[in-house]
Design a protein around this motif. Structure first.
Motif, short mmCIF file in Angstrom:
data_model
loop_
_atom_site.label_atom_id
_atom_site.label_comp_id
_atom_site.label_asym_id
_atom_site.label_seq_id
_atom_site.Cartn_x
_atom_site.Cartn_y
_atom_site.Cartn_z
N ASN A 31 30.05 63.65 9.12
CA ASN A 31 29.86 62.79 7.96
C ASN A 31 28.85 61.68 8.18
O ASN A 31 28.85 60.67 7.48
CB ASN A 31 31.21 62.19 7.55
CG ASN A 31 32.21 63.28 7.20
OD1 ASN A 31 31.98 64.07 6.30
ND2 ASN A 31 33.29 63.37 7.96
N GLY A 32 27.99 61.87 9.16
CA GLY A 32 26.97 60.88 9.42
C GLY A 32 27.53 59.59 9.97
O GLY A 32 28.72 59.50 10.30
N ILE A 34 27.89 55.74 8.88
CA ILE A 34 27.73 54.76 7.80
C ILE A 34 27.71 53.38 8.44
O ILE A 34 28.60 53.05 9.24
CB ILE A 34 28.89 54.87 6.78
CG1 ILE A 34 28.90 56.28 6.16
CG2 ILE A 34 28.76 53.80 5.70
CD1 ILE A 34 30.19 56.59 5.41
N PRO A 71 42.91 55.43 16.84
CA PRO A 71 42.60 56.78 16.39
C PRO A 71 41.72 56.76 15.14
O PRO A 71 41.94 55.97 14.23
CB PRO A 71 43.97 57.38 16.07
CG PRO A 71 44.91 56.63 16.94
CD PRO A 71 44.34 55.24 17.07
N GLY A 72 40.71 57.61 15.12
CA GLY A 72 39.88 57.75 13.94
C GLY A 72 38.88 56.64 13.68
O GLY A 72 38.27 56.57 12.62
N SER A 73 38.70 55.75 14.64
CA SER A 73 37.79 54.62 14.40
C SER A 73 36.31 55.02 14.53
O SER A 73 35.43 54.22 14.23
CB SER A 73 38.12 53.44 15.32
OG SER A 73 38.08 53.84 16.67
N GLY A 74 36.06 56.24 14.96
CA GLY A 74 34.68 56.72 15.00
C GLY A 74 34.09 56.83 16.40
O GLY A 74 32.87 56.93 16.56
N LYS A 75 34.93 56.88 17.42
CA LYS A 75 34.47 56.89 18.81
C LYS A 75 33.63 58.12 19.15
O LYS A 75 32.56 58.00 19.74
CB LYS A 75 35.69 56.83 19.75
CG LYS A 75 36.60 55.64 19.48
CD LYS A 75 37.90 55.74 20.26
CE LYS A 75 38.77 56.90 19.87
NZ LYS A 75 39.31 56.82 18.48
N THR A 76 34.14 59.27 18.76
CA THR A 76 33.43 60.51 19.09
C THR A 76 32.07 60.56 18.41
O THR A 76 31.06 60.88 19.04
CB THR A 76 34.27 61.74 18.69
OG1 THR A 76 35.55 61.64 19.34
CG2 THR A 76 33.60 63.04 19.11
N ALA A 77 32.07 60.23 17.12
CA ALA A 77 30.81 60.28 16.36
C ALA A 77 29.80 59.29 16.94
O ALA A 77 28.61 59.60 17.07
CB ALA A 77 31.08 59.97 14.89
N LYS A 247 37.45 57.58 9.89
CA LYS A 247 37.77 59.00 9.72
C LYS A 247 38.82 59.20 8.64
O LYS A 247 38.66 60.01 7.72
CB LYS A 247 38.29 59.52 11.07
CG LYS A 247 38.39 61.00 11.23
CD LYS A 247 38.86 61.26 12.67
CE LYS A 247 39.04 62.70 13.01
NZ LYS A 247 39.47 62.81 14.45
#
Ligand code: ATP
Ligand code: MG
Length: 276
Positions: A31-32, A34, A71-77, A247
């Motif tokens: 999802n890019g 942001i 969780p889901g805070s964007g670490k992997t992206a 996320k």
């Protein structure tokens, strides 16, 4: 020399270098990125500083950083994006998603192979994603794979051969566990990836994904959200606190999109339903 402007422009058009597992990296940034808050730019910029340090400093052929946050805070992206933007000739993602059904020794072999492959390239970046899952951490017991832990510890500390340089970017949602099992000390630096905590950041996301098509809709949503008590500023302690990973927020937004007549209501309802 790459300056900050170049780096930010590169966000728009990432060209992964030759030999890089492009698809794999692209997939985790589905999802890019942001730029909903200054902290996003700051994290990317700090990442870029480490990329440059490894590229240019002869004293630090090995640098490892930890991206941690809820969780889901964007670490992997973010980790994958920093890796992609490095334009290093060797960029690789180690993720438990690709190791489903692997035995402990298969995992150890797969992880070791990525590191030994990296030693053949003058400049490498390896993203080691989701440490706790890689380690098969279970709070019950507690249990984890000691073989994987020992492998990671050795590889995170091993200097690449002469003339080779390596940046390791690891991610985790369970930083306290890493400290407990002694893995925290392996990192040169830790970067916290925070959840979305202000109405302004939330609105920036809504704007970026174009959930609302008219300013009436957007204003209505803003009214509902402030009625729900979400503060426009984190410092405002009297109001309800927003605490949601990008996320999850993106998935809530896509849910709201399914019912065009009541998008603002659905969105607010879902956010309040999180018990924030
Ligand atoms: P988990 O804790 O489950 O491992 P995570 O923290 O690794 O989750 P990601 O898997 O990176 O989170 O999910 C973030 C999602 O949000 C990705 O789809 C990414 O494209 C999107 N995204 C949009 N903006 C951002 C941003 N500023 N930072 C990070 N991710 C973003
Ligand atoms: Mg992740």
């Amino acid at each position: 020399r790459v300056n900050r402007g170049d780096f930010m422009n590169a966000l728009e058009e990432v060209h992964p270098a030759f030999g890089v597992s492009e698809e794999e990296l692209q997939q985790v940034v589905q999802n890019g990125i942001i730029r909903y808050d200054a902290v996003v730019d700051e994290l990317l910029r700090t990442g870029q500083l480490f990329v440059e340090q490894v590229r240019t400093s002869t004293r630090t052929p090995l640098v490892s950083i930890l991206l941690h946050g809820p969780p889901g805070s964007g670490k992997t992206a973010l980790g994958a994006t920093i890796a992609q933007l490095s334009q290093y000739p060797f960029i690789k993602l180690i993720t438990p998603d690709n190791m489903v059904g692997f035995s402990e020794s298969q995992k150890v072999a797969a992880i070791s192979k990525v590191f030994s492959d990296s030693y053949k390239s003058p400049l490498s970046v390896i993203v080691v994603d989701n440490l706790e899952r890689l380690l098969e951490w279970t709070p019950i017991g507690p249990r984890f794979s000691n073989a994987v832990l020992q492998t990671l510890m050795v590889l995170f500390a091993r200097r690449p051969p002469k003339g080779r340089r390596l940046l390791v970017i690891a991610t985790s949602s369970l930083r306290p566990v890493l400290t407990e099992i002694g893995l925290s000390e392996s990192f040169d630096s830790e970067l916290r990836v925070p959840p979305i905590a202000t109405l302004r950041a939330l609105e920036n996301v809504l704007h970026a994904v174009q959930l609302f098509h008219t300013s009436e809709e957007a204003n209505n949503a803003r009214r509902l959200l402030s009625q729900a008590g979400f503060a426009s500023d984190e410092a405002d302690e009297t109001s309800a606190t927003l605490h949601i990973g990008i996320k999850k927020l993106l998935s809530i937004i896509e849910m709201a999109r399914q019912e065009p007549d009541n998008m603002a209501e659905r969105l607010t309802g879902a956010l309040m339903g999180l018990g924030m």
